[in-house]
Design a protein around this motif. Structure first.
Motif, PDB file in Angstrom:
ATOM      1  N   VAL C  71       0.835  -1.201   0.000  1.00  0.00           N
ATOM      2  CA  VAL C  71       0.000   0.000   0.000  1.00  0.00           C
ATOM      3  C   VAL C  71       0.869   1.250   0.000  1.00  0.00           C
ATOM      4  O   VAL C  71       1.857   1.314   0.743  1.00  0.00           O
ATOM      5  CB  VAL C  71      -0.906   0.030   1.254  1.00  0.00           C
ATOM      6  N   HIS C  73       1.731   4.742   1.223  1.00  0.00           N
ATOM      7  CA  HIS C  73       1.372   5.307   2.534  1.00  0.00           C
ATOM      8  C   HIS C  73       0.746   6.697   2.417  1.00  0.00           C
ATOM      9  O   HIS C  73       0.090   7.136   3.356  1.00  0.00           O
ATOM     10  CB  HIS C  73       2.595   5.337   3.464  1.00  0.00           C
ATOM     11  N   ARG C 263      13.266  12.499  -2.231  1.00  0.00           N
ATOM     12  CA  ARG C 263      11.985  13.097  -1.832  1.00  0.00           C
ATOM     13  C   ARG C 263      11.390  13.908  -2.967  1.00  0.00           C
ATOM     14  O   ARG C 263      10.184  13.821  -3.244  1.00  0.00           O
ATOM     15  CB  ARG C 263      12.193  14.006  -0.600  1.00  0.00           C
TER      16      ARG C 263
ATOM     17  N   HIS D 150       9.720   3.928  10.150  1.00  0.00           N
ATOM     18  CA  HIS D 150       8.706   2.905  10.352  1.00  0.00           C
ATOM     19  C   HIS D 150       8.049   3.081  11.723  1.00  0.00           C
ATOM     20  O   HIS D 150       8.728   3.441  12.688  1.00  0.00           O
ATOM     21  CB  HIS D 150       9.330   1.509  10.283  1.00  0.00           C
ATOM     22  N   ILE D 188       7.756   8.970   9.569  1.00  0.00           N
ATOM     23  CA  ILE D 188       7.233   7.699   9.052  1.00  0.00           C
ATOM     24  C   ILE D 188       7.001   7.845   7.546  1.00  0.00           C
ATOM     25  O   ILE D 188       6.478   8.842   7.072  1.00  0.00           O
ATOM     26  CB  ILE D 188       5.903   7.332   9.758  1.00  0.00           C
ATOM     27  N   ARG D 189       7.391   6.804   6.812  1.00  0.00           N
ATOM     28  CA  ARG D 189       7.257   6.866   5.350  1.00  0.00           C
ATOM     29  C   ARG D 189       7.422   5.471   4.769  1.00  0.00           C
ATOM     30  O   ARG D 189       7.785   4.535   5.485  1.00  0.00           O
ATOM     31  CB  ARG D 189       8.312   7.805   4.772  1.00  0.00           C
ATOM     32  N   GLY D 190       7.191   5.394   3.479  1.00  0.00           N
ATOM     33  CA  GLY D 190       7.419   4.140   2.766  1.00  0.00           C
ATOM     34  C   GLY D 190       6.146   3.339   2.699  1.00  0.00           C
ATOM     35  O   GLY D 190       5.208   3.511   3.492  1.00  0.00           O
ATOM     36  N   SER D 191       6.139   2.432   1.742  1.00  0.00           N
ATOM     37  CA  SER D 191       4.945   1.612   1.531  1.00  0.00           C
ATOM     38  C   SER D 191       4.619   0.817   2.789  1.00  0.00           C
ATOM     39  O   SER D 191       5.492   0.542   3.611  1.00  0.00           O
ATOM     40  CB  SER D 191       5.175   0.671   0.351  1.00  0.00           C
ATOM     41  N   TYR D 210       3.820  11.760   9.297  1.00  0.00           N
ATOM     42  CA  TYR D 210       4.508  11.248   8.113  1.00  0.00           C
ATOM     43  C   TYR D 210       5.580  12.232   7.655  1.00  0.00           C
ATOM     44  O   TYR D 210       5.514  13.431   7.944  1.00  0.00           O
ATOM     45  CB  TYR D 210       3.491  11.060   6.978  1.00  0.00           C
ATOM     46  N   GLU D 212       5.907  13.385   4.809  1.00  0.00           N
ATOM     47  CA  GLU D 212       5.312  14.410   3.956  1.00  0.00           C
ATOM     48  C   GLU D 212       4.769  15.568   4.812  1.00  0.00           C
ATOM     49  O   GLU D 212       4.849  16.726   4.403  1.00  0.00           O
ATOM     50  CB  GLU D 212       4.198  13.802   3.100  1.00  0.00           C
ATOM     51  N   PHE D 214       5.961  16.419   7.727  1.00  0.00           N
ATOM     52  CA  PHE D 214       7.172  17.111   8.185  1.00  0.00           C
ATOM     53  C   PHE D 214       7.700  18.065   7.121  1.00  0.00           C
ATOM     54  O   PHE D 214       8.086  19.193   7.412  1.00  0.00           O
ATOM     55  CB  PHE D 214       8.253  16.094   8.565  1.00  0.00           C
ATOM     56  N   ILE D 215       7.736  17.603   5.879  1.00  0.00           N
ATOM     57  CA  ILE D 215       8.258  18.454   4.803  1.00  0.00           C
ATOM     58  C   ILE D 215       7.432  19.734   4.706  1.00  0.00           C
ATOM     59  O   ILE D 215       7.977  20.827   4.549  1.00  0.00           O
ATOM     60  CB  ILE D 215       8.256  17.688   3.460  1.00  0.00           C
ATOM     61  N   ASP D 245      17.878   9.702   5.647  1.00  0.00           N
ATOM     62  CA  ASP D 245      17.889   9.167   4.292  1.00  0.00           C
ATOM     63  C   ASP D 245      19.000   8.134   4.096  1.00  0.00           C
ATOM     64  O   ASP D 245      20.097   8.297   4.626  1.00  0.00           O
ATOM     65  CB  ASP D 245      18.088  10.314   3.300  1.00  0.00           C
ATOM     66  N   GLU D 256      14.706   3.154   3.683  1.00  0.00           N
ATOM     67  CA  GLU D 256      13.576   3.723   2.925  1.00  0.00           C
ATOM     68  C   GLU D 256      14.049   5.040   2.338  1.00  0.00           C
ATOM     69  O   GLU D 256      14.497   5.918   3.086  1.00  0.00           O
ATOM     70  CB  GLU D 256      12.377   4.028   3.854  1.00  0.00           C
ATOM     71  N   ILE D 257      13.908   5.206   1.061  1.00  0.00           N
ATOM     72  CA  ILE D 257      14.343   6.469   0.475  1.00  0.00           C
ATOM     73  C   ILE D 257      13.439   7.598   0.967  1.00  0.00           C
ATOM     74  O   ILE D 257      12.364   7.367   1.527  1.00  0.00           O
ATOM     75  CB  ILE D 257      14.362   6.412  -1.061  1.00  0.00           C
ATOM     76  N   GLY D 258      13.884   8.820   0.752  1.00  0.00           N
ATOM     77  CA  GLY D 258      13.049   9.978   1.084  1.00  0.00           C
ATOM     78  C   GLY D 258      13.111  10.385   2.537  1.00  0.00           C
ATOM     79  O   GLY D 258      12.155  10.954   3.063  1.00  0.00           O
ATOM     80  N   GLU D 264      18.295  18.213   8.959  1.00  0.00           N
ATOM     81  CA  GLU D 264      16.962  18.176   9.568  1.00  0.00           C
ATOM     82  C   GLU D 264      16.985  17.383  10.866  1.00  0.00           C
ATOM     83  O   GLU D 264      16.354  17.776  11.858  1.00  0.00           O
ATOM     84  CB  GLU D 264      15.963  17.557   8.586  1.00  0.00           C
TER      85      GLU D 264
END
Lengths: 321, 321, 321, 321, 321, 321
Positions: C71, C73, C263, D150, D188-191, D210, D212, D214-215, D245, D256-258, D264
């Motif tokens: 899935v 995320h 990213r 994660h 937290i990120r990634g599939s 997530y 995103e 945070f960004i 990263d 996990e990339i990104g 940061e």
């Protein structure tokens, strides 16, 4: 010593990591004219069927050859005193077009041969040996002493391709560049495609010496036979770095375990003494798979060992003439 | 040749780096039914006391086994013509739970054995051999020819843990899976914990051959003794990659200098000819510590060497029946 | 969810390092028939002018894609529930013969297209996109959204070679496979050969967005323009891993510093939502220059990001029909 | 400054590569008695489901921590002047037995806590945080600020295993060690495995931020919220190196990339100022997958950033009492 | 066994990757007082003319020495039972100032010698042996058994520098620290600067045994001669890791192919039995060029082999007194 | 364009891996006479206090600079058309003797300066900048724009050594080579030895811009200030590769996390436009710790960025004269 021969930079004056990188720290020259032996790179792996990277071989062998010094510690040979040697740069290549690549290498090598210099080349994959032979053996087939894990006498690949690094010696024999009765292969090993895979080679008269036979007989005995096979005629020496064990030469594209130790390889090449070498190469050094320059160092040292034998032969010829 | 045996992809047709990666480029099958020999991965290093990573061994040994071809160049054996061989995938494992891991491996291996295929497995750490033996030696103890730097007959670790990659053979003997009088260990070396460390093994009847004895006697002599020890009964062969020197097999968890050369290792395995092999493994290949696939290539080649001996034995049995 | 769609192996059941390696742990199938999206490898780097190695890209992207889960995320997309996806293996290639290589790739890709599956391929070098487009864009030019450090619209190399990984998009436009007015290049950077190097591309109507423009405007703005350029027509998406910074994707042949962060790359691809993607690729992953699978992981994750967008589009089309 | 606090070796006196390797070049002590903050290694990766190697984390983080100096260049904090800090060595572990490993870590950590030192530990995988919390949060649940790619709140793996590095925070909440309403996860990120994968966490009251988010919001805003969530109660800080990263922290098991840039990450940790930290860790540094100590350096520097915040807090408490 | 001798941590209790890293897992002590043999690091490569990095040697040799156990498997020697051995840390060094570096090493080593402990040091480059000899051989020249690829008896470098890792033994002889008639060099090989490069050494009375002579004669014969040369007087043993083949010891600064196998190196050192060793070293391990600790492991194992011989000698002397 | 300016080899004619390796594929010349800008290597790391290896920097930066092309893609600058540029080789160095090394570098650089060429050098460690300034700033102090993680204005190391790579700018100011009021340091970060560590620098008038200030203000603002500080006088630019983040430049000796991205670094250097640059360097690239040439590529690209600014300035001056 002819004092006007090119001399290497001295590592006791200039550290090995300094200065432009050339083969054995010799001057870079733009022409082979006046040279007895031309050190030359062939940065091309267009014939590689598995892992590529031998295109980067000349650059790294130049780098590691900075560890070579002036005198062979066993034979006492001083190659740079008895022969005029320099680095003539890399031949023109084409990484995209196999047929054009073959032609460029042949043309480049012919210029060296026509300048009456004996080439000692750093590959590149083993297919480079074919266009080199087209230049070196033009007009008369040569004998060939071949150190390798693989016979490289296959016919075609991938549905009919006649030119790969697995086929150069079949092509060279078909083209009359090699006298197969004056050819010997030493160190052959590893699983094979078909039961009769080496039948064609043997049918031509090539003497195929498996690694297992070498282990039984030793370098002295095997090389006595090799010298007898090559005889007194002009002979080319081709040294595939994968003849050496992958632990000592990991940076190569088709590794086979169970290879020569470098000590054995050095012993073999030293026993070429007396062979009339008209050209030689060290091929299949693939830096992307190497560690800390280890394989390139092995390749550069084998070039130095070959050079010592070749320079001795040059000096004898000069003395005799 | 029984033409319906599984055949590997031909590297002269499909390059070695192409296609899904399987052991020796054989078909991936979902059941061992109909196979004479099942190539199987056991990606598990739950018993590892030092550097982990053997869990990645099967994947890399599959990758590097693409360098294997169809015919053994010395014996002429064509394993895929005389035996039906395929890649049955990896056994189910559990990287978190040692006891569950042991059970899954035993269960998975039992399925193969019950399909009457002989397993040739790629570990995984050496503890995998214990559950494999539970499946293979069910009902009758087997002989064992064991190549290793370490005896792996320790008792417990870390305050009483009986199951580690340093203990499988003590456990197997205690469980009656191995007949210790038909067991031999070859290549043992390196410093030991206690003066009497190998006393238990010897007291069981295991013949422990140190590296130094091997160096003195050579492969022929040692393997003659090993074959005599194993006798004509069913025998398992366990090959720990750390029996090979770390220079040739750096990708392992407990390296010991002074090991077998790959040439010696090949000679040793070829001399298994005639042994009734009921299962074999190559263990302790740990890719995170490897260079350019060198250790995985050594492991894959040892699997090919074992396969040739095993296939010959299968063919003889078939011919005899 | 259509329950008969192919499903990936669950990493909470089978560890990621276990089992045969396929793209995203999906089943390996032998035909694209019945698939909505076909994941396919193209292990070929015949067009590479500098460091080779992309031939090994598919194998390592398969390995690293085991880290993908089911899935997305952020978007919540469940690609394997809304589209039928599988790994159709590697296309036939020829590492020795450029023209034959191009033909094999085109033929293989045509089979996928004719099965009405949308290809998402893992290269291979960027020249692979040319034969892919020959199959995908047969009959009507497509739009193209192109992420790259390089424009890849050069004319010829090495004295006239029209086919290299620096030329595919010029060739594709000349062959009418791309509608250059529907083409945009994003991330272009690095020194160039000639002042007017990108004039040809611009003269065709290609919109060239340098990295510096991207930095100023951001992903949202740039992708709004990109979607407008591509419009509602069929569009191909080509993602060169060297668009990403060499620190995040060191394993590539022509690195240029100053690239996208992963990213940013993820943001860019997510903003493809709504584009009618008829094919996509991730190219130029070259494992011999990588560290610990980092570049292959970036490539595999970009494939997953692309897959989510593509599957959403497939599901919409199905719902709409 | 209390002059009898332990002081690090000065790199302007003793080069960084010299001397026994300890955390931040502090003295190695055998007991936490008298320390304000105890630096401690937990060389254990028994909970790792993918690539192992975090067991080697403490040793390499010690090595790389030799690059730390005495003063924080932004805050001016001099941690070794305002708090008594030393290296108490590694906790006892068991690489073979998960349950015994958990117990040993808990017992070892309890000794530190009972000595009234605040632990700052270097993992080890993320499962180590569970037994640490059992010691640190004994008697009262703590708040938790968690930096990670994660969520690590999964339930079970491999058919029911409750203890892996993907489950520590679910177990800790079930055991009453964490107050989930005072817990926040950042980065937290990634599939993900299932659409509702984070529902359980959110249902407990955990705030999941997530990458995103945070960004969009930036470190200041996010950490203001985090500090509000943690409140003034005792709080544990857990920093998983894979929140950073993979290009900056390649040496980890589940990249996990990104991810966060190290800039940061530094900003985030500096904004912990004022939080009542009762323990902290940096986990999942896995040297076998690292390059030139890069990940261990990132981990060691994050330890130093945490230490500065913790020492400030210690000093305030001392001043206040 | 004298029960109060220092004992190593047991790897069956504490895993090898855990705990502070010391030589052979012995206690770190701050003084050599009471020790029979002091293990000591000299992290200095100020004399290195090619690739630096030996400054990192002691740290990595400590790490890899965790693989050593308590008992020599061939001789049965238990060095920690018959001699009091500990890790006294690293000597003070100066990476910037050669002359100060030499002085610090001499001073540090003198402290050990004055404590009546026999030093076994881990370099560091080979120039470290000079200040060590100044401390060890103070007052009376010692014999020297020297394993190396290079003679290290050159005169000056770079226009007059007398102190480099290529000159220590010339300086030591000039300073009267070595009795050249009691000195033997074994394993010398590789190309040389000048034809008479080893003339000075031979003129002093040093016996120079080339690798080729070693190959012909074998370890037993060569070491019989070496023991005869050293005689019964006090003798220092210097082991340059580059005497071992670069495949087995790639992590070094001046590799020469064709070296000792580790098996040969072990055999050579074991045959030192009976020599009155007053100090020994293993030098030139350079971790930046190593793979997975392979060279440091070889170095640490050679230290263990030396230690066993030295401890036996210590025990005999004690028994005799 | 002055047609007789040196031109680089064209990668569309000769592949990047072919030919002798020079900076940006320019001709190797033996004298700086006639050059506007001299590219020069300084293979020396005699001042390195932690990990050595920068001595190998010039060779690898030459190799990777083969990826540079002729035109800057943003500014459109064609450096080789508006300035005469060539590779003058490496300066003479002495890896053994610090004071002699400093003198050789100064002497070599003076030859270049006296030939009226502006040097752009590739280090070597940062101490090389001191002797370079002695040559470049002879007679009048220069301004200095300094990109670095470290201030390099420490006083002494190891008990009084005034010359290390941590001290060059203090020495240069003391020697009157730099006008500290025209000096700015950008990117400084990481823990420091003492609270007042940068007080001396600030007291001299140096403007120290921490990384955190750069992050807040951005490149445009910071460089506007930097240009104002440098003013219109002669200015030297020193770029330490460790100013860039270790993920993008891992191959360096004293890495600090949290550095510039390469995009930021490129932006910074491009904003040097208009500064009267009398010399520049890129230092501290240490290949033994690098991956696949990544750091050397970053260094070579920064050299190209600097070259474009410098060539523009040269052309303006010529046009103005």
């Amino acid at each position: 010593m002819t004092t006007n021969f090119h001399q290497p930079v001295d590592a006791a004056e200039v550290p090995r990591f300094a200065g432009h990188s050339t083969f054995m720290r010799l001057p870079a020259v733009t022409s082979a004219a006046g040279l007895d032996i031309a050190l030359v790179g062939i940065p091309w792996d267009g014939g590689t069927t598995n892992r590529a990277g031998a295109r980067h071989g000349p650059r790294e062998m130049r780098n590691q050859s900075s560890l070579m010094r002036r005198v062979h510690h066993v034979s006492g040979t001083e190659p740079f005193s008895i022969a005029n040697v320099a680095d003539v740069g890399d031949l023109s290549v084409n990484p995209i077009d196999l047929m054009d690549g073959l032609k460029r290498i042949e043309d480049g090598m012919r210029t060296i041969v026509e300048a009456r210099a004996i080439p000692l080349s750093a590959g590149g994959d083993h297919l480079t040996t074919l266009p080199v032979l087209r230049a070196v053996a033009a007009g008369r087939p040569v004998g060939l002493i071949h150190f390798d894990a693989h016979s490289d006498t296959n016919d075609t690949y991938f549905g009919g391709n006649p030119y790969t690094h697995g086929t150069p010696f079949r092509r060279a024999i078909e083209e009359g560049l090699i006298d197969p009765k004056r050819m010997v292969q030493i160190g052959i090993r590893g699983s094979i495609y078909e039961p009769g895979e080496h039948d064609w080679a043997r049918a031509q008269g090539i003497r195929v010496i498996y690694m297992e036979e070498f282990i039984r007989r030793g370098a002295e005995d095997v090389m006595a036979e090799a010298r007898a096979i090559a005889g007194s005629g002009p002979t080319y020496v081709s040294f595939d770095i994968d003849s050496i064990d992958p632990s000592m030469a990991p940076g190569t594209g088709t590794p086979e375990i169970g290879g020569f130790t470098t000590r054995e390889a050095q012993a073999l090449v030293r026993l070429l003494d007396g062979v009339d070498i008209v050209g030689a190469d060290v091929v299949e050094v693939s830096p992307p798979f190497d560690l800390a320059g280890m394989t390139a160092l092995a390749g550069a040292t084998m070039m130095f060992e070959l050079l010592c034998v070749m320079a001795t032969s040059v000096a004898k010829r000069r003395a005799g003439s």
